[in-house]
Design an enzyme around this catalytic site. Structure first.
Site, PDB file in Angstrom:
ATOM      1  N   SER A  73      28.106  16.030  32.569  1.00 34.53           N
ATOM      2  CA  SER A  73      28.999  14.431  32.876  1.00 34.53           C
ATOM      3  C   SER A  73      28.035  12.843  33.941  1.00 34.53           C
ATOM      4  O   SER A  73      28.617  11.937  34.399  1.00 34.53           O
ATOM      5  CB  SER A  73      29.765  14.876  33.948  1.00 34.53           C
ATOM      6  N   LYS A  76      29.033   9.853  32.625  1.00 34.23           N
ATOM      7  CA  LYS A  76      29.927   8.718  32.329  1.00 34.23           C
ATOM      8  C   LYS A  76      28.852   7.488  33.377  1.00 34.23           C
ATOM      9  O   LYS A  76      30.374   6.931  33.245  1.00 34.23           O
ATOM     10  CB  LYS A  76      30.801   9.523  33.511  1.00 34.23           C
ATOM     11  N   SER A 133      35.662  13.247  38.160  1.00 31.93           N
ATOM     12  CA  SER A 133      34.594  13.530  37.019  1.00 31.93           C
ATOM     13  C   SER A 133      35.559  13.942  36.100  1.00 31.93           C
ATOM     14  O   SER A 133      35.078  14.633  34.780  1.00 31.93           O
ATOM     15  CB  SER A 133      33.462  14.567  36.787  1.00 31.93           C
ATOM     16  N   LYS A 235      26.203  10.173  40.980  1.00 29.73           N
ATOM     17  CA  LYS A 235      26.698  11.169  40.045  1.00 29.73           C
ATOM     18  C   LYS A 235      26.208  12.825  39.634  1.00 29.73           C
ATOM     19  O   LYS A 235      25.266  13.046  39.637  1.00 29.73           O
ATOM     20  CB  LYS A 235      27.138  10.427  39.049  1.00 29.73           C
TER      21      LYS A 235
END
Length: 438
Positions: A73, A76, A133, A235
């Site tokens: 993720s 992203k 997320s 992140k």
């Protein structure tokens, strides 16, 4: 000073003392294992890490920094980078609606759970991606920006190339499992630098700790935001194939560091390794400010197998070995983005079997550069390696804002899509560009 910080300083002190006495004959000493790095399984094939000075791009520490890894993720961050670009260009607004297609709504968790046909704002979609997320929000936003997630992923890969992320390829906007979705710790550090450099007005989004959404209080997955001073992003990520990943940045005394840790066996270990690397990195910068010549790589002892991997990386140029090494990052991209905002209701169906509606007017883009010469070189490289699909096309280095796009034009829709499909099968990113309307 915390007990953890004192332990890290002791590590560096022992390392420095060892270096000063290395010239004298002595019994070989057992290396001191840095706190928490010993928690990474020494046989792990997923682990990789890097620490970068955000201001200069200097690599303070790297272990397997250029080894291919699955971003999960952290993907992203690139999806958000392109959203920030569209915001800065005035192509979308924070309160614009993001409609969830059936495909977006059907994404597996983690997700916001928005039903097909329902909508949220651009700002809510971005907050959902940063905190929970949310995979459904990532796909819905990708479809809004690029028309389809597939087309948006091609844009992500092209932008990654422009930023200097030489070993990265994106296949989707969320980071869900896909064997084609690959990156490296170094490339994720480049991306992290680019976000804060190019869009500081939006970077603060990554420090969102809680997101109130339709009666829910959604907590950010990045645990270091809550417990480590100075952390303000970025992140987390996890899929089975990647292990637990984290790209994190922190500021102390006007110094900013970026750390990327990939392949942690669990959340706690990943976070502790990242925290350990950041604390040590800040100490190195502080000692350098006092005139000491020191690097993390020289003084951060690791378990034997990790140390061997780090040494191999140093020999390949992954770490600075006492010298200043710049990340291979391109200048900030021009603000004249090639992204066309396409609402889901007008998205063309893929593989519909329809005949070309504008024969000879379709284009395949294979790169974007700051100079015409580089764009022409890319055309020559692609022509030489993949010439067959472009025998009837015309290669042009087309100026678009401040950049030059490497494009093969004069193709039918079927030719352009077929050529790009063939290039992608051979790991060459490309994008099909339809004819301009009107």
């Amino acid at each position: 000073m915390t007990k953890h910080a004192r332990r890290l300083l002791l590590t560096l002190g022992l390392a420095a003392a060892t270096a000063l006495t290395a010239a004298a004959p002595a019994v070989a000493q057992q290396p001191y294992v840095a706190p928490y790095l010993s928690l990474i399984p020494q046989s792990s094939t997923k682990y990789a890490a890097i620490v970068v000075d955000a201001r200069t791009g200097e690599v303070l520490y790297g272990s397997r920094a250029d080894a291919p890894r699955y971003p999960a993720s952290i993907t992203k961050v690139m999806t958000l980078y392109l959203a920030f670009e569209a915001l800065a260009a005035g192509k979308i607004q924070l309160d614009d609606p993001v409609v969830f297609s059936p495909r977006a709504a059907a994404q597996p968790p983690t997700k916001l759970g928005v039903r097909a046909g329902d909508s949220i704002t651009v700002h809510e979609a971005m907050q959902g991606m940063v905190t929970r997320s949310a995979n459904d929000a990532a796909v819905a936003l990708a479809e809004k920006l690029g028309g389809t997630e597939q087309r948006f992923a091609a844009l992500m890969t092209l932008r990654a190339q422009e930023l200097g992320m030489a070993n990265t390829h994106f296949a989707n906007a969320s980071g869900l499992p896909d064997s084609r979705q690959l990156t490296t710790a170094r490339d994720l550090a480049i991306l992290s630098r680019a976000v804060m450099r190019d869009y500081p007005q939006y970077y603060r989004l990554f420090s969102t700790k809680n997101f109130e959404f339709r009666g829910q209080s959604i907590r950010n997955h990045n645990g270091l935001l809550y417990r480590m001073d100075g952390v303000d992003g970025l992140k987390t990520g996890f899929i089975n194939a990647s292990g637990f990943n984290l790209a994190v940045s922190a500021v102390r005394e006007n110094r900013r560091l970026i750390a990327v840790v990939m392949g942690g066996p669990n959340v706690a270990t990943r976070d502790r390794v990242a925290e350990s690397l950041l604390v040590t990195g800040f100490d190195v910068l502080e000692r350098r400010a006092r005139g000491e010549q020191i690097t993390v790589a020289q003084n951060f002892f690791e378990p034997p197998q990790l140390a061997q991997a780090t040494e191999a990386s140093m020999q390949q140029g992954d770490t600075d070995r006492g010298l200043s090494v710049q990340l291979a990052s391109a200048p900030p991209p021009g603000r004249a983005s090639s992204i066309q905002i396409v609402e889901p209701s007008s998205v063309p169906k893929l593989n519909s079997g329809a005949k070309a509606s504008a024969g000879g007017r379709w284009t395949v883009q294979v790169g974007s550069f700051t100079s015409r010469d580089d764009a022409r070189k890319q055309l020559n490289i692609v022509q030489k390696r993949f010439g067959a699909p472009f025998t009837q096309a015309r290669g042009v280095a087309e100026k678009d804002g401040s950049r030059y796009r490497s494009r093969f034009s004069g193709m039918t829709e079927a030719q352009a899509k077929g050529a790009c499909r063939e290039l992608k099968a051979k790991k060459q990113p490309c994008m099909v560009v339809p004819p301009a309307r009107g």
